[in-house]
Scaffold this active site. Structure first.
Site, PDB file in Angstrom:
ATOM      1  N   GLY A  58       0.836  -1.188   0.000  1.00  0.00           N
ATOM      2  CA  GLY A  58       0.000   0.000   0.000  1.00  0.00           C
ATOM      3  C   GLY A  58       0.880   1.251   0.000  1.00  0.00           C
ATOM      4  O   GLY A  58       1.508   1.525  -1.007  1.00  0.00           O
ATOM      5  N   SER A 125       6.747  -4.171  -2.378  1.00  0.00           N
ATOM      6  CA  SER A 125       6.182  -2.874  -2.701  1.00  0.00           C
ATOM      7  C   SER A 125       6.319  -1.932  -1.505  1.00  0.00           C
ATOM      8  O   SER A 125       7.429  -1.801  -0.977  1.00  0.00           O
ATOM      9  CB  SER A 125       4.726  -3.085  -3.128  1.00  0.00           C
ATOM     10  OG  SER A 125       4.265  -1.989  -3.822  1.00  0.00           O
ATOM     11  N   TRP A 126       5.233  -1.314  -1.020  1.00  0.00           N
ATOM     12  CA  TRP A 126       5.351  -0.508   0.206  1.00  0.00           C
ATOM     13  C   TRP A 126       5.912  -1.354   1.355  1.00  0.00           C
ATOM     14  O   TRP A 126       6.613  -0.837   2.223  1.00  0.00           O
ATOM     15  CB  TRP A 126       4.002   0.095   0.601  1.00  0.00           C
ATOM     16  CG  TRP A 126       3.964   0.479   2.047  1.00  0.00           C
ATOM     17  CD1 TRP A 126       3.319  -0.186   3.051  1.00  0.00           C
ATOM     18  CD2 TRP A 126       4.649   1.587   2.666  1.00  0.00           C
ATOM     19  NE1 TRP A 126       3.558   0.439   4.258  1.00  0.00           N
ATOM     20  CE2 TRP A 126       4.364   1.533   4.050  1.00  0.00           C
ATOM     21  CE3 TRP A 126       5.474   2.605   2.184  1.00  0.00           C
ATOM     22  CZ2 TRP A 126       4.874   2.463   4.960  1.00  0.00           C
ATOM     23  CZ3 TRP A 126       5.984   3.530   3.093  1.00  0.00           C
ATOM     24  CH2 TRP A 126       5.678   3.457   4.455  1.00  0.00           C
ATOM     25  N   ASP A 281       7.288  -4.565 -14.066  1.00  0.00           N
ATOM     26  CA  ASP A 281       6.536  -3.960 -12.960  1.00  0.00           C
ATOM     27  C   ASP A 281       6.272  -2.495 -13.321  1.00  0.00           C
ATOM     28  O   ASP A 281       7.211  -1.708 -13.466  1.00  0.00           O
ATOM     29  CB  ASP A 281       7.366  -4.073 -11.679  1.00  0.00           C
ATOM     30  CG  ASP A 281       6.636  -3.615 -10.435  1.00  0.00           C
ATOM     31  OD1 ASP A 281       5.752  -2.743 -10.545  1.00  0.00           O
ATOM     32  OD2 ASP A 281       6.966  -4.115  -9.342  1.00  0.00           O
ATOM     33  N   HIS A 309       3.948  -6.440 -11.153  1.00  0.00           N
ATOM     34  CA  HIS A 309       4.084  -6.046  -9.753  1.00  0.00           C
ATOM     35  C   HIS A 309       3.518  -7.073  -8.763  1.00  0.00           C
ATOM     36  O   HIS A 309       3.961  -7.128  -7.621  1.00  0.00           O
ATOM     37  CB  HIS A 309       3.369  -4.712  -9.562  1.00  0.00           C
ATOM     38  CG  HIS A 309       3.539  -4.116  -8.200  1.00  0.00           C
ATOM     39  ND1 HIS A 309       4.761  -3.697  -7.727  1.00  0.00           N
ATOM     40  CD2 HIS A 309       2.651  -3.875  -7.201  1.00  0.00           C
ATOM     41  CE1 HIS A 309       4.609  -3.211  -6.501  1.00  0.00           C
ATOM     42  NE2 HIS A 309       3.347  -3.315  -6.153  1.00  0.00           N
TER      43      HIS A 309
HETATM   44  N1  STX Z   1       1.782   1.071  -3.922  1.00  0.00           N
HETATM   45  C1  STX Z   1       2.350  -0.172  -4.145  1.00  0.00           C
HETATM   46  C2  STX Z   1       1.999  -1.180  -3.103  1.00  0.00           C
HETATM   47  O1  STX Z   1       2.609  -1.232  -2.076  1.00  0.00           O
HETATM   48  C3  STX Z   1       2.286   2.164  -4.731  1.00  0.00           C
HETATM   49  C4  STX Z   1       0.863  -2.011  -3.345  1.00  0.00           C
HETATM   50  N2  STX Z   1       0.198  -2.085  -4.431  1.00  0.00           N
HETATM   51  N3  STX Z   1      -0.835  -2.945  -4.225  1.00  0.00           N
HETATM   52  C5  STX Z   1      -0.749  -3.392  -3.013  1.00  0.00           C
HETATM   53  O2  STX Z   1       0.304  -2.837  -2.450  1.00  0.00           O
HETATM   54  C6  STX Z   1      -1.678  -4.383  -2.363  1.00  0.00           C
HETATM   55  C7  STX Z   1      -1.753  -5.615  -3.211  1.00  0.00           C
HETATM   56  C8  STX Z   1      -1.213  -4.738  -0.983  1.00  0.00           C
HETATM   57  C9  STX Z   1      -3.038  -3.778  -2.239  1.00  0.00           C
END
Ligand code: STX
Length: 330
Positions: A58, A125-126, A281, A309
């Site tokens: 997120g 990701s985050w 990604d 991603h």
């Molecule tokens: N945000 C990237 C990220 O962390 C820029 C992310 N993208 N989707 C998610 O996390 C979930 C699948 C956890 C919703």
């Protein structure tokens, strides 16, 4: 430059590994923080196994049962938790006292609550951003790092995803992302969404949250918008996800200076690390994983040639389960 990327044959689709078996938590609960937030956590796998903590994305996402399946449940003691305002943590979607630093304090609070000295930290990701910030501030607590879809929360990454870049690859999804925002405000999409997502008008908030979440859902998979995961359509998920993510991005991740992670890599360079990155990604493009690998040459670096991603793409799963198996040996 030395290359430690495995030969292509390793990730040929024929002999890829899959997720570990579905497993149920052996414990769960809510952890008090001393403030308004209560953090929902689960423990899975082997109660006296090797400790690890799994950080969701997120910011604003949530844990889910698939996230328990990247570590061998017969060997690891896994801790998963919903970050402030996320999933089953309370209060839902709250932005109060919700920053990178309060989340790092929660990781430490959970570690102490579970009686863990050091652990493997896993995040995509985050989750990778938070794992890196945690490792930089608490290097003595991190036994190893397994990172996927590296995100450094730089203005360059935000401009790519929310302004000009990803829009060129997904013009169809981008048109839907722009739809709730009048032309005059489109020069700053994060600002325009931030105003709506923090508006007292619940209808405006929900409409903005749906469009914000769908944009990320549409771009997450190598298979494109047709493969948008269903949770991005759930309005309760979307409101927490969009409000929290936009709050962090409008505030530049609450980092003290631009490029803070790369500038401080030295503090965690001796930690054994694995970086897994999808070549295609679009949410967190490979440039950040590459910069991290360049600043941290000791880390194992694996590029999956046919992935975007999402953590569940077959080549990403394969590389991550091999990485967590190797992390058992540190
Ligand atoms: N945000 C990237 C990220 O962390 C820029 C992310 N993208 N989707 C998610 O996390 C979930 C699948 C956890 C919703």
């Amino acid at each position: 430059m030395e290359r430690n990327t495995p030969p292509a044959a390793v990730s040929s689709s024929a002999n890829r590994r899959g997720l570990f078996a579905d497993n149920e938590p052996f414990a769960s609960g809510w952890l008090a923080t001393g403030g308004p937030h209560e953090i929902f956590y689960e423990e899975c796998g082997k109660p006296d196994g090797r400790p690890c903590v799994i950080l969701h994305g997120g910011p604003g996402g949530a844990i889910n049962p698939t996230m328990r399946r990247f570590f061998d449940p017969a060997k690891w003691r896994m801790a998963l938790f919903d970050q402030r305002g996320c999933g089953k943590s309370r209060p839902n979607a709250s932005l109060e006292d919700n920053t990178t630093w309060s989340l790092i304090a929660d990781i430490e609070r959970l570690r102490e609550h579970l009686g863990v000295e050091t652990w493997c930290v896993f995040g995509g990701s985050w989750g990778s951003t938070l794992a890196l910030a945690y490792a930089i501030t608490h290097p003595d607590r991190v036994e190893s790092l397994v990172l996927r879809g590296v995100f450094l929360l730089t203005e360059r990454e935000l401009a790519w995803f929310y302004q000009d870049g990803a829009s060129m690859l997904f013009p169809d999804a981008w048109a839907q992302f722009c739809a709730p925002i009048p032309q005059a405000e489109r020069g700053d999409m994060i600002g325009a969404y931030h105003r709506r997502l923090t508006s007292p008008d619940r209808r405006l908030q929900a409409q903005a949250a749906a469009a914000w979440s769908q944009w990320e859902g549409d771009t997450i998979s190598i298979r494109g918008p047709e493969a948008r995961p269903s949770k991005f359509n759930e309005i309760d998920f979307a409101i927490a996800f969009a409000r929290i993510e936009c709050h962090f991005f409008a505030n530049h991740g609450f980092f003290p200076e631009a490029g803070w992670i790369l500038k401080n890599v030295e503090r965690m360079r001796s930690i054994p690390g694995w970086i897994v990155q999808g070549r295609f990604d679009v949410v967190t493009p490979m440039e950040s994983a590459w910069s991290l690998k360049t600043a941290w040459p000791e880390a194992r670096f694996e590029v999956v040639w046919d992935a975007g991603h999402a953590s569940t793409e077959p080549g990403i799963v394969d590389a991550l389960v091999r990485a967590t198996d190797q992390a058992l040996k540190v």
